[in-house]
Each structure stands twice: as structure tokens, then as C-alpha cells.
Scaffold this motif. Structure first.
Motif, PDB file in Angstrom:
ATOM      1  N   THR A  42     -26.398   5.637  28.507  1.00 44.27           N
ATOM      2  CA  THR A  42     -26.076   4.227  28.255  1.00 44.27           C
ATOM      3  C   THR A  42     -25.230   4.508  26.927  1.00 44.27           C
ATOM      4  OG1 THR A  42     -28.075   3.168  28.456  1.00 44.27           O
ATOM      5  CG2 THR A  42     -26.676   2.275  26.858  1.00 44.27           C
ATOM      6  N   GLU A  58     -26.577   7.540  24.366  1.00 44.77           N
ATOM      7  CA  GLU A  58     -28.008   7.993  24.721  1.00 44.77           C
ATOM      8  C   GLU A  58     -28.613   7.978  26.085  1.00 44.77           C
ATOM      9  OE1 GLU A  58     -31.017   5.482  23.040  1.00 44.77           O
ATOM     10  OE2 GLU A  58     -29.670   3.772  23.233  1.00 44.77           O
ATOM     11  N   THR A  59     -29.522   8.820  26.134  1.00 45.23           N
ATOM     12  CA  THR A  59     -30.299   8.811  27.677  1.00 45.23           C
ATOM     13  C   THR A  59     -31.401   7.875  27.554  1.00 45.23           C
ATOM     14  OG1 THR A  59     -31.709  10.937  27.285  1.00 45.23           O
ATOM     15  CG2 THR A  59     -29.514  10.980  28.095  1.00 45.23           C
ATOM     16  N   ASN A  60     -31.897   7.382  28.734  1.00 41.18           N
ATOM     17  CA  ASN A  60     -33.296   6.551  28.755  1.00 41.18           C
ATOM     18  C   ASN A  60     -34.449   7.712  29.146  1.00 41.18           C
ATOM     19  OD1 ASN A  60     -32.534   7.485  31.360  1.00 41.18           O
ATOM     20  ND2 ASN A  60     -33.214   5.478  32.385  1.00 41.18           N
ATOM     21  N   ALA A  61     -34.182   9.086  29.248  1.00 41.82           N
ATOM     22  CA  ALA A  61     -35.164   9.963  29.763  1.00 41.82           C
ATOM     23  C   ALA A  61     -35.333  11.218  28.748  1.00 41.82           C
ATOM     24  CB  ALA A  61     -35.057  10.454  31.069  1.00 41.82           C
ATOM     25  N   ILE A  98     -35.125  12.495  23.278  1.00 42.91           N
ATOM     26  CA  ILE A  98     -34.173  11.841  23.838  1.00 42.91           C
ATOM     27  C   ILE A  98     -32.741  12.045  23.385  1.00 42.91           C
ATOM     28  CG2 ILE A  98     -33.321   9.404  24.227  1.00 42.91           C
ATOM     29  CD1 ILE A  98     -35.962   9.748  25.932  1.00 42.91           C
ATOM     30  N   ASP A 100     -29.573  11.606  21.824  1.00 44.47           N
ATOM     31  CA  ASP A 100     -28.963  10.244  21.214  1.00 44.47           C
ATOM     32  C   ASP A 100     -27.890  10.625  20.235  1.00 44.47           C
ATOM     33  OD1 ASP A 100     -28.358   7.897  19.966  1.00 44.47           O
ATOM     34  OD2 ASP A 100     -30.590   7.331  19.761  1.00 44.47           O
TER      35      ASP A 100
END
Length: 251
Positions: A42, A58-61, A98, A100
């Protein structure tokens, strides 16, 4: 045979188009545990100026257990392996693992020394690094540049009907634009030439979705075209193939 005027037709059919495009069917089955989402990136905000527009990513995982740091890398025309918001040699992972970039705050997405190419697409990749700097790719997203604006938005356009007849009218729905932005439309022929079309209304809602009555000018000849919808602020583009055949009344 009488036909409704475009304004009246829009008032009757636009709610139907909106519901058809945006409604989500309800599931009758018992709830089940949701699967883990696929790793994704995202970028916030989701569009900005190609020259100096800043963002965070950032990632979601999380990164795998053996990873100690992360980095985001941008690749494409004139921009090769450019780190974004993190060190080329990795930025230490936070406790949740994560990736970020907000740890360093907003940063220009494209380096000033290597500006992006207008009309090109770029890959932004989140990578996890272990203590030996071995790289594991976590997720990738596409960044597109149009009219000197970069965006990660990927709008979709739907047309009903896709074969447009002598009324030169169709309903279009669109999703995935920036919240509340206006949109414009053109028909693009196979040779690359374009003709502007009328969309009424032209706006999107808070979720970046909308529906409008499409009216094609009488000067446009019958044939196959690509309907191109562009966001006024994000410059994000959604496309769909349509055919104009005025030997038909409707489709």
C-alpha cells in the motif's frame, strides 16, 4: 417509437448501473475463517507529482522469520534499482516484521536525479533481507505515470452495452479512482486518434466509484474503439473496448 431524452434516461438508469457495478452479492453459506491475504503493498497517498511527490509504503504481510531488515526498490524506464524510503542495504524490521517506510517519513517516490518517463509503468517491490543480505521478494505493485503524475490506482470501467447503437448512448460504471475526483472520457481509435465524449455526471464517490451516462458525438464514425476514462487529479486510467454501430437501435 419514442425514446427517453438523455437526461431522463440517465435519471432512470443511473441508479441501476451504480447498483450493478458496486453491489456485492450476499453469501448464504455459514461464515468461515478468512484466508490470509496475499502479500501486497500500500502506497499512501496513492498518487502524487512525478517531480517530488512524496509518499510512504508498507506491506500487509510480515517478512519471514530469518529476515532482519527490509527495503523497497523501484524499477522501470530511467529508474533502475532505486531504493525508496529505506536503505539499499536494508532498514531494520520493526517488532511486527512488517516493512513500513513511515519510520523515515514521507519521501519522494522518484529520485530527482532520475525522473520517470511519462506514460511508463514501474515496479515497486518490497524485499526482505537476512543477516547476509540475501533477498526474499515479499510483494510488488505497479506505479504508472501519466501527465506527470504517478499513481498506484488501477481503475476498472464497465459499459452497458459495449455495442452502442444509433442512440449513441450507453451506461458506464467505474471503480478504483481517487476519492471524489472528477473524470473525463475519450474514445481512442486503433490509429491512436481520440475523440472526447460526454459523461454525465462526471464525479466519483468517497470510495472512488461512479456511474454515468455516456454520449458519443455524431461526428464519431462507426467502428471499434477503446473508451478511456481518466481521473482529473490522479491521472489514473481505466479502459474498456466498445463498438459503435449506428445500424443498431440499441445493441
Amino acid at each position: 417509437m419514442k425514446f427517453l431524452r438523455p437526461r431522463a434516461l440517465a435519471s432512470v438508469l443511473l441508479p441501476v448501473a451504480t447498483l450493478a457495478a458496486l453491489a456485492v452479492p450476499a453469501s448464504a453459506s455459514a461464515p468461515t475463517a478468512a484466508p490470509a491475504p496475499a502479500p501486497a503493498i500500500t502506497v499512501t497517498p496513492n498518487y502524487g507529482a512525478a517531480n517530488g511527490g512524496t509518499a510512504v509504503a508498507e506491506t500487509n504481510a510480515p517478512c519471514p522469520e530469518n529476515a532482519t531488515s527490509f527495503r523497497f526498490m523501484l524499477d522501470g524506464p530511467n529508474v533502475s534499482s532505486s531504493p525508496f524510503g529505506s536503505s539499499r542495504f536494508g532498514t531494520p524490521l520493526p517488532a511486527d516484521r512488517i516493512p513500513d517506510t513511515s519510520v523515515v517519513g514521507q519521501r519522494p517516490l522518484f529520485p530527482a536525479s532520475r525522473p520517470p518517463v511519462n506514460g511508463a509503468s514501474y515496479a515497486l517491490t518490497a524485499e526482505c533481507l537476512d543477516a547476509d543480505l540475501a533477498v526474499t521478494t515479499l510483494a510488488t505493485t505497479t506505479v504508472k505515470v501519466n501527465e506527470n503524475v504517478w499513481t498506484t490506482l488501477q481503475p476498472k470501467v464497465y459499459a452497458l452495452p459495449s455495442k452502442i447503437g444509433s442512440l449513441r448512448l450507453a451506461l458506464v460504471a467505474y471503480t478504483g479512482f481517487a476519492s471524489g475526483e472528477q473524470v473525463t472520457g475519450v474514445l481512442r481509435a486503433a490509429d491512436g486518434t481520440t475523440a472526447p465524449v460526454t459523461l454525465q455526471p462526471q464525479g466519483t464517490g468517497p470510495q472512488g466509484n461512479g456511474a454515468a451516462l455516456l454520449q458519443i458525438p455524431s461526428s464519431v464514425a462507426d467502428g471499434s474503439y477503446t473508451l478511456v476514462i481518466t481521473g482529473a487529479n490522479s491521472k489514473a486510467i481505466g479502459e474498456i473496448a466498445v463498438t459503435l454501430d449506428t445500424t443498431r437501435v440499441w445493441w
